[in-house]
Design an enzyme around this catalytic site. Structure first.
Site, PDB file in Angstrom:
ATOM      1  N   ARG A 226       0.845  -1.190   0.000  1.00 51.31           N
ATOM      2  CA  ARG A 226       0.000   0.000   0.000  1.00 51.31           C
ATOM      3  C   ARG A 226       0.881   1.241   0.000  1.00 51.31           C
ATOM      4  O   ARG A 226       1.957   1.252   0.604  1.00 51.31           O
ATOM      5  CB  ARG A 226      -0.885   0.028   1.255  1.00 51.31           C
ATOM      6  CG  ARG A 226      -2.062  -0.930   1.222  1.00 51.31           C
ATOM      7  CD  ARG A 226      -3.127  -0.506   0.215  1.00 51.31           C
ATOM      8  NE  ARG A 226      -4.262  -1.410   0.184  1.00 51.31           N
ATOM      9  CZ  ARG A 226      -4.388  -2.439  -0.652  1.00 51.31           C
ATOM     10  NH1 ARG A 226      -3.451  -2.726  -1.537  1.00 51.31           N
ATOM     11  NH2 ARG A 226      -5.469  -3.207  -0.622  1.00 51.31           N
ATOM     12  N   HIS A 274      -0.943   0.059  -9.713  1.00 53.93           N
ATOM     13  CA  HIS A 274      -1.700  -0.784  -8.778  1.00 53.93           C
ATOM     14  C   HIS A 274      -2.334  -1.979  -9.498  1.00 53.93           C
ATOM     15  O   HIS A 274      -3.542  -2.232  -9.361  1.00 53.93           O
ATOM     16  CB  HIS A 274      -2.760   0.015  -8.012  1.00 53.93           C
ATOM     17  CG  HIS A 274      -3.210  -0.696  -6.761  1.00 53.93           C
ATOM     18  ND1 HIS A 274      -3.644  -0.050  -5.632  1.00 53.93           N
ATOM     19  CD2 HIS A 274      -3.287  -2.022  -6.465  1.00 53.93           C
ATOM     20  CE1 HIS A 274      -3.981  -0.936  -4.708  1.00 53.93           C
ATOM     21  NE2 HIS A 274      -3.777  -2.162  -5.196  1.00 53.93           N
TER      22      HIS A 274
END
Ligand code: NDP
Ligand code: OXD
Length: 311
Positions: A226, A274
């Protein structure tokens, strides 16, 4: 009980999810979320993050399924009901995709592909050198579903692999380090550091100047977990000083990464949007349907998030 599952995901992928549930789990009444829809009697929800006002409106909610392995976005919502089990995504295609990404990026950094790119850019035949995998140490932060699978694959390739987790692990050919006390020893030899931790209050900002200083000089960083794990300014400084020679980032504090972000033009900083790994709708549909059937039969659920730990 009706087996209605409300889907709160990215609109562009709705179609593949609708198709997957129709094919794999036709017993589930799969409904993409739409504004104004009455959700008061819907028992199940599959979500990446909630739409504002959704949780209070789901008055008969029995299980929340997270669309991803990481549930930080769901947990960040103060309206998320505490008494409803939150099940995170664990499915083999998501794991396989992450293993593929970590292997790809570790090989890229191991072979220092930027040196080849530099030589090619000036039409120069310049073979670069790199150690044998058994002389290269790769450290993985997080030895859960994804970290353990990646560690095992890297060990299979002959790399020296070490992993850091909260509790000690016994994985073949992977040196285990656990807890804050063993973090410095873990970092001291990690030439390529891969982050696969969940984002929790304890791990937020863990990829910072102090951690970078404990790595061997010229280490590489791969963050596939993250954006909140990374202190971006500290990475820029560590790359400018040569403490970190190169990095691959898949995740960012702000996504999509803003056009004017300095990372786009940082040398030897590689960006993926991502998509290190993506939940596979068919594989997930099968697992969700099985979990619902087990729940309705009064059996336990797998992969329930521990709210106190945050993962
Ligand atoms: P798991 O929950 O299975 O594993 C988490 C690991 O981190 C465990 O080994 C755990 O230790 C360790 N850990 C957690 N907190 C700490 C801490 N404070 N100190 C030390 N170790 C800690 O998660 P997954 O492997 O399934 O997923 C990891 C993350 O990967 C997700 O949370 C998500 O953020 C990210 N992800 C990113 C994707 C992408 O495309 N970029 C795709 C999928 C996931 P222990 O085993 O002792 O509990
Ligand atoms: C996940 C992700 O957490 O895709 O699964 O980031």
């Amino acid at each position: 009980m009706t087996r209605t599952l409300l889907f709160v995901g990215a609109d562009e992928r709705n179609e593949s999810w609708v198709k997957a549930f129709a094919e794999i789990a036709p017993e589930i009444d799969f409904r993409p979320h739409a504004p104004g829809q009455d959700v008061s009697t819907v028992p199940y929800c599959l979500a990446w993050k909630a739409a504002p006002g959704l949780w209070p409106a789901m008055k008969d909610l029995k299980i929340i399924f997270g669309l991803g392995a990481g549930v930080d976005r769901l947990l960040a919502d103060s309206t998320l009901p505490l008494d409803v089990p939150l099940v995170r995504m664990v499915e083999p295609e998501l794991t396989r995709g992450m293993v593929e990404y970590v292997l790809w990026q570790c090989l890229f950094h191991h072979r220092k592909v930027w040196e080849l790119e530099a030589a090619q850019s000036c039409a120069t035949w310049r073979p670069n050198t790199y150690p044998a995998p058994w002389d290269r140490t790769i450290g993985i932060l997080g030895l859960g579903e994804l970290g353990a699978a990646a560690a095992e694959k890297l060990a299979e390739f002959g790399f020296k692999v070490r992993g850091w987790s909260r509790s000690p692990k016994a994985l073949p050919k992977v040196e285990s380090f656990a807890g804050p006390d063993q973090l410095p020893a873990f970092l001291s030899k990690a030439e390529i550091l891969v982050c696969l931790l969940p984002l929790t209050p304890e791990t937020r900002g863990i990829l910072n100047a102090s951690l970078f200083a404990q790595l061997p000089r010229g280490a590489s960083l791969i963050n596939a977990a993250r954006g909140g794990h990374l202190v971006e300014a500290d990475l820029s400084a560590a790359m400018a000083s040569g403490q970190i020679v190169a990095a691959t980032l898949d995740v960012f504090e702000t996504e999509p990464l803003p056009e004017d972000h300095p990372f786009w033009s940082t040398e030897r900083l590689y960006i993926t949007p991502h998509n290190a790994s993506i939940t596979d709708p068919r594989s997930a549909a099968w697992r969700i349907a099985r979990q619902i059937a087990r729940y309705e039969a009064g059996e336990g659920l797998d992969n329930v998030v521990d709210r106190a730990r945050g993962y």
